[in-house]
Design a protein around this motif. Structure first.
Motif, short mmCIF file in Angstrom:
data_model
loop_
_atom_site.label_atom_id
_atom_site.label_comp_id
_atom_site.label_asym_id
_atom_site.label_seq_id
_atom_site.Cartn_x
_atom_site.Cartn_y
_atom_site.Cartn_z
N ALA A 41 0.84 -1.20 0.00
CA ALA A 41 0.00 0.00 0.00
C ALA A 41 0.87 1.25 0.00
O ALA A 41 2.02 1.24 0.46
CB ALA A 41 -0.92 0.00 1.22
N ALA A 87 -12.49 -4.13 6.21
CA ALA A 87 -11.85 -3.58 5.02
C ALA A 87 -12.60 -2.35 4.52
O ALA A 87 -12.00 -1.36 4.11
CB ALA A 87 -11.77 -4.64 3.93
N GLU A 139 -11.83 0.55 6.84
CA GLU A 139 -10.52 1.14 6.55
C GLU A 139 -10.57 1.97 5.27
O GLU A 139 -9.94 3.03 5.19
CB GLU A 139 -9.47 0.03 6.42
CG GLU A 139 -9.08 -0.62 7.73
CD GLU A 139 -8.39 0.35 8.67
OE1 GLU A 139 -7.73 1.30 8.19
OE2 GLU A 139 -8.51 0.17 9.90
N LYS A 140 -11.31 1.50 4.29
CA LYS A 140 -11.44 2.26 3.05
C LYS A 140 -12.06 3.62 3.29
O LYS A 140 -11.66 4.63 2.70
CB LYS A 140 -12.29 1.45 2.06
CG LYS A 140 -12.50 2.13 0.71
CD LYS A 140 -13.36 1.25 -0.19
CE LYS A 140 -13.65 1.94 -1.51
NZ LYS A 140 -14.50 1.08 -2.39
N HIS A 198 -9.58 5.32 6.91
CA HIS A 198 -8.15 5.20 7.17
C HIS A 198 -7.41 6.52 7.02
O HIS A 198 -6.61 6.91 7.90
CB HIS A 198 -7.52 4.16 6.25
CG HIS A 198 -6.03 4.27 6.20
ND1 HIS A 198 -5.22 3.97 7.28
CD2 HIS A 198 -5.20 4.72 5.22
CE1 HIS A 198 -3.96 4.21 6.96
NE2 HIS A 198 -3.91 4.66 5.73
N ASN A 237 -2.17 -1.52 6.29
CA ASN A 237 -2.94 -1.01 5.16
C ASN A 237 -2.88 -1.96 3.98
O ASN A 237 -3.87 -2.12 3.25
CB ASN A 237 -2.41 0.37 4.75
CG ASN A 237 -2.50 1.38 5.88
OD1 ASN A 237 -3.21 1.16 6.86
ND2 ASN A 237 -1.75 2.46 5.76
N SER A 238 -1.75 -2.61 3.78
CA SER A 238 -1.60 -3.53 2.64
C SER A 238 -2.52 -4.74 2.80
O SER A 238 -3.12 -5.21 1.82
CB SER A 238 -0.14 -3.99 2.53
OG SER A 238 0.72 -2.91 2.28
N ALA A 283 -6.02 -3.47 2.01
CA ALA A 283 -6.21 -2.97 0.64
C ALA A 283 -6.41 -4.12 -0.35
O ALA A 283 -7.17 -3.99 -1.32
CB ALA A 283 -5.01 -2.13 0.22
N THR A 284 -5.75 -5.25 -0.11
CA THR A 284 -5.94 -6.44 -0.96
C THR A 284 -6.31 -7.59 -0.04
O THR A 284 -5.48 -8.43 0.31
CB THR A 284 -4.66 -6.77 -1.75
OG1 THR A 284 -4.19 -5.60 -2.41
CG2 THR A 284 -4.95 -7.83 -2.82
#
Length: 259
Positions: A68, A106, A109-110, A113, A166-167, A170-171
């Motif tokens: 990320a 998720a 966080e989107k 964050h 975050n990584s 993010a995925t």
């Protein structure tokens, strides 16, 4: 006409009579309808199985965990079974309980964050992350939630928590499918500049820390709810469980820091 020929002719006649009976007055017979319904249902079940299999196949995940983008810088410390981001003297404390396999986490966080990271960097909020594992049975093989939460603790220990955290969101792997492997988590740590400390932390074992974090979180959050339940994401602001369904909750929380 021989016996074989007579038998073949009889079978053809029976088949023809069956077709005629099925046609009836332009409407299929109940038997035909039932047969067709069974075939359609079986096809739907098979199709659903293939869709689920393909959706959760390893091909859905890249070979390596994408890194990320870097965000604002803020201090991060590992305190017991929590990861604390921001300054200790910040006027607002936001506790976030997350499972790395939780789709709602998720999405959370989107949505929040960037604002949370900036608040931590600006000294407006002390963000306390509680990595928990309540979805271990929803990965193939089981246990991804515990593995990822333990890796997050190790990432905090070696100073790469923000981008590591975050990584993973993010995925995010899909529920009931394959999660990131230990090897992929180690590679992500290396990509973020971690030395041997991350591998040493993981080898020392993190399952007990994750189990303790989950148990403490379950007891604390369930005690704040009238129904006694615990789920993720759960957010507590200055000791009060808040409704994250209210889109203004974070603005309201941060406004207290400016008073």
């Amino acid at each position: 006409m021989g016996g074989a020929e007579r038998g073949q002719a009889k079978r053809k006649q029976q088949a023809a009579q069956g077709v005629t009976a099925a046609r009836g007055n332009g409407r299929p017979s109940r038997g035909v309808v039932a047969a067709v319904a069974i075939i359609v249902a079986l096809a739907m079940v098979a199709g659903l199985g293939l869709w689920l299999q393909n959706r959760n196949s390893p091909a859905d995940l890249p070979a390596a965990i994408p890194v990320a983008a870097a965000g604002p810088e803020y201090p991060v410390v590992l305190q017991g079974d929590t990861v604390v981001a921001g300054r200790a003297q910040a006027p607002v404390t936001i506790d976030i309980y997350e499972d790395f396999l939780c789709p709602g986490c998720a999405e959370f966080e989107k949505l929040y964050h960037q604002q949370l990271a900036q608040a931590a960097a600006d000294g407006m909020a002390r963000v306390v992350y509680h990595p928990v594992a309540i979805l271990d049975d929803h990965s193939e093989p089981a246990g991804y939630s515990t593995l990822a939460a333990g890796a997050a603790f190790c990432a905090a220990q070696v100073g790469i928590f923000p981008q590591f955290h975050n990584s993973l969101f993010a995925t995010q792997p899909a529920e009931d499918g394959p999660g990131w492997t230990s090897a992929q988590l180690h590679q992500l740590a290396r990509d973020l500049g971690a030395g041997d400390g991350f591998a040493g932390c993981m080898q020392a074992g993190t399952d007990r820390r994750v189990a303790a974090s989950t148990q403490i979180a379950r007891l604390f959050v369930s005690g704040l709810r009238t129904d006694g339940r615990f789920g993720t994401p759960s957010v507590v602001v200055n000791g009060t469980l808040i409704d994250i369904g209210d889109p203004g909750w974070l603005d309201q929380a941060l406004s207290r820091a400016q008073r």
